[in-house]
Design a protein around this motif. Structure first.
Motif, PDB file in Angstrom:
ATOM      1  N   HIS A  34     -28.409 -15.971   5.406  1.00  0.00           N
ATOM      2  CA  HIS A  34     -27.611 -17.128   4.994  1.00  0.00           C
ATOM      3  C   HIS A  34     -28.518 -18.198   4.397  1.00  0.00           C
ATOM      4  O   HIS A  34     -29.700 -18.295   4.731  1.00  0.00           O
ATOM      5  CB  HIS A  34     -26.777 -17.693   6.149  1.00  0.00           C
ATOM      6  CG  HIS A  34     -27.587 -18.295   7.246  1.00  0.00           C
ATOM      7  ND1 HIS A  34     -28.044 -17.556   8.304  1.00  0.00           N
ATOM      8  CD2 HIS A  34     -28.025 -19.556   7.447  1.00  0.00           C
ATOM      9  CE1 HIS A  34     -28.733 -18.339   9.120  1.00  0.00           C
ATOM     10  NE2 HIS A  34     -28.736 -19.557   8.625  1.00  0.00           N
ATOM     11  N   THR A  36     -28.538 -22.376   3.493  1.00  0.00           N
ATOM     12  CA  THR A  36     -27.913 -23.668   3.764  1.00  0.00           C
ATOM     13  C   THR A  36     -28.260 -24.608   2.623  1.00  0.00           C
ATOM     14  O   THR A  36     -29.437 -24.823   2.312  1.00  0.00           O
ATOM     15  CB  THR A  36     -28.402 -24.249   5.102  1.00  0.00           C
ATOM     16  OG1 THR A  36     -28.121 -23.309   6.144  1.00  0.00           O
ATOM     17  CG2 THR A  36     -27.708 -25.562   5.410  1.00  0.00           C
ATOM     18  N   ALA A  41     -23.469 -23.754   4.969  1.00  0.00           N
ATOM     19  CA  ALA A  41     -24.174 -22.467   5.013  1.00  0.00           C
ATOM     20  C   ALA A  41     -23.273 -21.389   4.429  1.00  0.00           C
ATOM     21  O   ALA A  41     -22.057 -21.400   4.643  1.00  0.00           O
ATOM     22  CB  ALA A  41     -24.557 -22.118   6.443  1.00  0.00           C
ATOM     23  N   HIS A  42     -23.858 -20.473   3.674  1.00  0.00           N
ATOM     24  CA  HIS A  42     -23.090 -19.347   3.145  1.00  0.00           C
ATOM     25  C   HIS A  42     -23.948 -18.093   3.170  1.00  0.00           C
ATOM     26  O   HIS A  42     -25.174 -18.157   3.159  1.00  0.00           O
ATOM     27  CB  HIS A  42     -22.545 -19.651   1.738  1.00  0.00           C
ATOM     28  CG  HIS A  42     -23.595 -20.001   0.734  1.00  0.00           C
ATOM     29  ND1 HIS A  42     -24.039 -21.279   0.544  1.00  0.00           N
ATOM     30  CD2 HIS A  42     -24.276 -19.227  -0.133  1.00  0.00           C
ATOM     31  CE1 HIS A  42     -24.952 -21.289  -0.401  1.00  0.00           C
ATOM     32  NE2 HIS A  42     -25.114 -20.060  -0.829  1.00  0.00           N
ATOM     33  N   SER A  43     -23.278 -16.953   3.232  1.00  0.00           N
ATOM     34  CA  SER A  43     -23.993 -15.688   3.355  1.00  0.00           C
ATOM     35  C   SER A  43     -24.544 -15.243   2.008  1.00  0.00           C
ATOM     36  O   SER A  43     -23.976 -15.529   0.952  1.00  0.00           O
ATOM     37  CB  SER A  43     -23.099 -14.614   3.958  1.00  0.00           C
ATOM     38  OG  SER A  43     -22.040 -14.324   3.082  1.00  0.00           O
ATOM     39  N   TRP A  71     -32.556 -18.346   5.666  1.00  0.00           N
ATOM     40  CA  TRP A  71     -32.979 -17.799   6.956  1.00  0.00           C
ATOM     41  C   TRP A  71     -33.663 -16.460   6.741  1.00  0.00           C
ATOM     42  O   TRP A  71     -33.126 -15.564   6.090  1.00  0.00           O
ATOM     43  CB  TRP A  71     -31.789 -17.627   7.894  1.00  0.00           C
ATOM     44  CG  TRP A  71     -32.241 -17.232   9.265  1.00  0.00           C
ATOM     45  CD1 TRP A  71     -32.532 -18.060  10.300  1.00  0.00           C
ATOM     46  CD2 TRP A  71     -32.475 -15.894   9.740  1.00  0.00           C
ATOM     47  NE1 TRP A  71     -32.937 -17.335  11.388  1.00  0.00           N
ATOM     48  CE2 TRP A  71     -32.916 -15.995  11.068  1.00  0.00           C
ATOM     49  CE3 TRP A  71     -32.371 -14.638   9.162  1.00  0.00           C
ATOM     50  CZ2 TRP A  71     -33.248 -14.887  11.831  1.00  0.00           C
ATOM     51  CZ3 TRP A  71     -32.705 -13.528   9.916  1.00  0.00           C
ATOM     52  CH2 TRP A  71     -33.135 -13.664  11.246  1.00  0.00           C
ATOM     53  N   ASP A  77     -35.637 -20.895   9.095  1.00  0.00           N
ATOM     54  CA  ASP A  77     -35.113 -21.605   7.923  1.00  0.00           C
ATOM     55  C   ASP A  77     -36.256 -21.995   6.987  1.00  0.00           C
ATOM     56  O   ASP A  77     -36.977 -22.958   7.219  1.00  0.00           O
ATOM     57  CB  ASP A  77     -34.329 -22.849   8.360  1.00  0.00           C
ATOM     58  CG  ASP A  77     -33.047 -22.464   9.068  1.00  0.00           C
ATOM     59  OD1 ASP A  77     -32.397 -21.498   8.638  1.00  0.00           O
ATOM     60  OD2 ASP A  77     -32.694 -23.128  10.057  1.00  0.00           O
TER      61      ASP A  77
END
Length: 117
Positions: A34, A36, A41-43, A71, A77
């Motif tokens: 993911h 951010t 946050a998005h996959s 990530w 992160d």
């Protein structure tokens, strides 16, 4: 038969004109992760990775120049800047490179990809 496949380097170059300009070799990987951006946050699916950056696929819209975190195993992160966006693919450059020992350990955890895209 080998002569049929002898000169396919031009195919990779034609798909990715920056391939000859990279500062580090990219490793083909297959990793769902993911990103951010801001507070959202998005996959993403990471397609290739190097100590300096990565390419991923995503349906989310991001902008060139945008600062994000992605990530990754071991490093968590990782801050990065969006360098390019094209047809659902996103190129990112890490703010700080991944150290070689950590990168090697990271690569041992990520499944390899057999095809470029």
């Amino acid at each position: 038969m080998s002569s049929l496949f002898a000169h396919l380097d031009h195919v990779q170059r034609s798909r990715d004109p920056a391939v000859d300009q990279r500062r580090a070799r990219r490793d083909l990987v297959d990793l769902v992760s993911h990103v951010t951006a801001g507070h959202h946050a998005h996959s993403v699916r990471i397609i290739n990775l190097s100590p300096l950056g990565l390419m991923c696929r995503s349906d989310e819209r991001v902008s060139v120049g945008e600062r994000v975190t992605v990530w990754l195993p071991l490093v968590q992160d990782m801050p990065a800047d969006i360098r390019w966006v094209e047809d659902g693919r996103i190129g990112m450059e890490f703010i700080e490179p991944i150290k070689p020992r950590i990168y090697d350990a990271l690569m041992a955890l990520i499944p390899p990809r057999r095809t470029a895209w």
